[in-house]
Design an enzyme around this catalytic site. Structure first.
Site, mmCIF file in Angstrom:
data_model
loop_
_atom_site.group_PDB
_atom_site.id
_atom_site.type_symbol
_atom_site.label_atom_id
_atom_site.label_comp_id
_atom_site.label_asym_id
_atom_site.label_seq_id
_atom_site.Cartn_x
_atom_site.Cartn_y
_atom_site.Cartn_z
ATOM 1 C CG LEU A 1 -1.893 -1.277 1.170
ATOM 2 C CD1 LEU A 1 -2.793 -1.298 2.384
ATOM 3 C CD2 LEU A 1 -2.730 -1.353 -0.099
ATOM 4 C CB THR A 2 4.461 1.977 -0.148
ATOM 5 O OG1 THR A 2 4.774 0.951 -1.091
ATOM 6 C CG2 THR A 2 4.751 1.476 1.246
ATOM 7 C CG MET B 99 6.673 2.480 4.631
ATOM 8 S SD MET B 99 6.938 1.597 6.204
ATOM 9 C CE MET B 99 7.450 -0.015 5.635
ATOM 10 C CD GLU B 100 9.768 5.023 0.196
ATOM 11 O OE1 GLU B 100 9.462 5.492 1.323
ATOM 12 O OE2 GLU B 100 8.926 4.753 -0.675
ATOM 13 C CG ASP C 132 22.871 -14.366 0.680
ATOM 14 O OD1 ASP C 132 22.633 -15.571 0.789
ATOM 15 O OD2 ASP C 132 23.302 -13.852 -0.381
#
Lengths: 164, 164, 164, 164, 164, 164
Positions: free
Chosen positions: B74-75, B112-113, B127
């Site tokens: 929803l961004t 959010m970014e 990783d």
């Protein structure tokens, strides 16, 4: 011991898995997001009736797991045969735990897919709740289980906290 | 108070920001990954000479911040004017802290970014180190600062731990 | 009978196909777009000389079929061994029919890839023609054929309309 | 009249919108999927309790609308300020109607974003129901409304069918 | 002889590889970027200490190789088992040569993955150096080696230039 | 002079363009692919009748230009207002030249979009011709023109070769 993602000159590489055997591989990762009481209540109630935060986060996490090789530079692009995402609610600590299970029949493990699925799900909860709570914290993200593959199975157990 | 990402019927939506003013907006998010001593040493040495784990994670995090609108349902898709990623090493606790700063000149914030950039950077470290340590934990991901926009600036301060 | 994309608690999931056999699987899907006479003429002539709308739509559809697992949340990411897209022109009803054939050698079917390929091709025709006709309609999208896999072959036949 | 997506030589191009004015632009598109009675019941009940097909389709459609410029070759990549997706149930005809509203403040319209959002939402419903019904049909996808921009507002009204 | 990516009607298609045997396949591609002396020095020094242009380009190239099927319309999406990217510096001609090796165990070759990896790596070097030199040139991109598969191995040797 | 994509510590970053003025910006990049006579003839004839290699490459290049910020790590994601791709045929040298023009109204230049568009178009030609000619070479990719923005206009002219 060395970091396998680098060659002798220290250059990053995608390691060769072409000689590894195709086997059933599974990984389970978990993680949590903690929020204030009001926000926690909104999420908890939403998941029962209106405003299903966790339903949206589940879809984002499953989709995110499929994007792992696009997000994490040195991962192999693999075909997942299964992805599920579950949530547990901890009212005492106002935490939501996401748990992601990923499976493949292939030449390399799916830890990164499981842990990426968890992370994207938690980020999605964060996004949907950030208008209510700007102090949320995401944490305790780790690999809980990994089976299949030559390097042996892995089980990580964290101490169960009293409040859980 | 309500979850703004749902309408009155409880249906998820991308909220309308068309009427909001275009302003300079910035956000800073942080997060950590903790690992065993051997792995921590490998990362620390690599960042000085061969096998630059943090260099790879920085690129993944910056690229990840640009993918936020593709990852979090929803961004809004927005144009970032700046993204930086920094790392701090905490030898006492064998932790690496990632800090991501994002900026835009636009109608909606960039929390959010920033927080997605941090998460993808930490997942990339995970990783590259997972062959050495299968018990690493990612955590303490939160928004440190948010400026610009109508809802006012936000500063989250966490207690400084002794070992830091 | 139940919706297989949900578990017993009603939570969405990517179903486990890890135990299914690898077989040759094929699917064919079709769909149509209807437009006004002027636009239909422009497309028809373009496909013979200048302004090849269908050539562009074919590429978009083939590329779109490859993106299926990124677009449809609970689909598996699979390796397509073949994708083709054909168009048929129906002057009486001013319709263009797109037909997409997808193939894989794998553990799950390719219906969604075929039907997504058709949809993206039709959307691309829409995009290129929308300056001429703002009343176009896309429809009659369905699975025509599906072979391979345990659940048996499927053939859907629609009544041939007179004007075809 | 001509297809604007081609130059004088008939070569496809992304048209220049750099000189167009930035204005509020909105588009609404709709489309339907028809299914058998059993499947329709499963979707209808799911949207009230367990197995929320429409909730998943809503997220896929909103995310799909954001991907439009990646899917449709000659579209401009633009910043959407709002995307919503609604569903209406038609028990008489066992149809579900998806309606997508997209908005931007920019130099080009958002019809393709609205109509792509509808298409991806319907494809997602198809995917989740295909185990129950292999004969579903997607159709009646068209632009219902378009406002803002120099070319004038557009309203497409389809005849209301009795069974609606 | 004909272009295999078109059918008898001249329509583009993704060719069917479903009947081809799964074998080990490898491809190596190379390419160069030439720049002015000042920029060449900056890159060369950076790769030893600060400002690691080649480290960033390596990650971009490996990630780019994984995106090949998303970039090149008629390529098959395949699972790479290995990707590496190496650089050689030619001070006499102020050139940097990128070399990409890709591997798969599958039904179709990986030439496009190797050559795409090289191209994206060179474009990334271009991006990072363009503030210093606006006249750089990318060139000499070709397939150096291709093994595995029915059509036989391929080795392309270019004349070694004196200054190399 | 320094590489602007690194900070004082040598860490890669996306540079801050938030303070730069929004202006009309354009860039033109070119590049070539050389092939054997047979393949050159196939492409040339195809572009007139069946098997339109250049038509496919044009779509891939335009789409590729839109993906630039996803491919090149430190580029800004920007809104392109125009992208065109043209081809010129050089029978004497059996070369095809691709030329890409990109435009934006924004805070940063579009060189990378133009040069990425050219590269992806040439890679697509390579892909479609590689069954006929395994010795093709891509080269002479450079920025021909860049206008708009504070740093001044740039025009790169290469010596016209006799055979052109």
């Amino acid at each position: 011991m060395e970091l396998t993602h680098f060659d002798e000159q220290g250059n990053a590489r995608m390691v060769d898995v072409g000689e590894k055997a195709e086997t059933q591989r599974e990984a389970v990762a978990v993680g949590r997001i903690q929020m204030n009481e009001e926000t926690y209540q909104a999420v908890q109630q939403g998941s029962m009736s209106k405003g299903d935060v966790l339903g949206v986060a589940r879809i984002a996490g499953i989709t995110g797991a499929k994007k792992t090789s696009d997000l994490i530079p040195l991962t192999h692009n693999i075909n997942l045969t299964k992805v599920t995402l579950d949530f547990k609610l901890y009212p005492m600590t106002r935490e939501i735990e996401a748990s992601c299970t990923a499976r493949t029949f292939g030449r390399t493990g799916v830890e990164m897919e499981a842990i990426t699925g968890v992370s994207i799900a938690l980020l999605t909860i964060y996004d949907m709740c950030k208008a209510l709570d700007k102090g949320m914290e995401i944490g305790q993200i780790y690999l809980q289980k990994k089976t299949g593959g030559k390097s042996g199975d892995v089980y990580n157990r964290r101490q169960v906290r009293k409040e859980d």
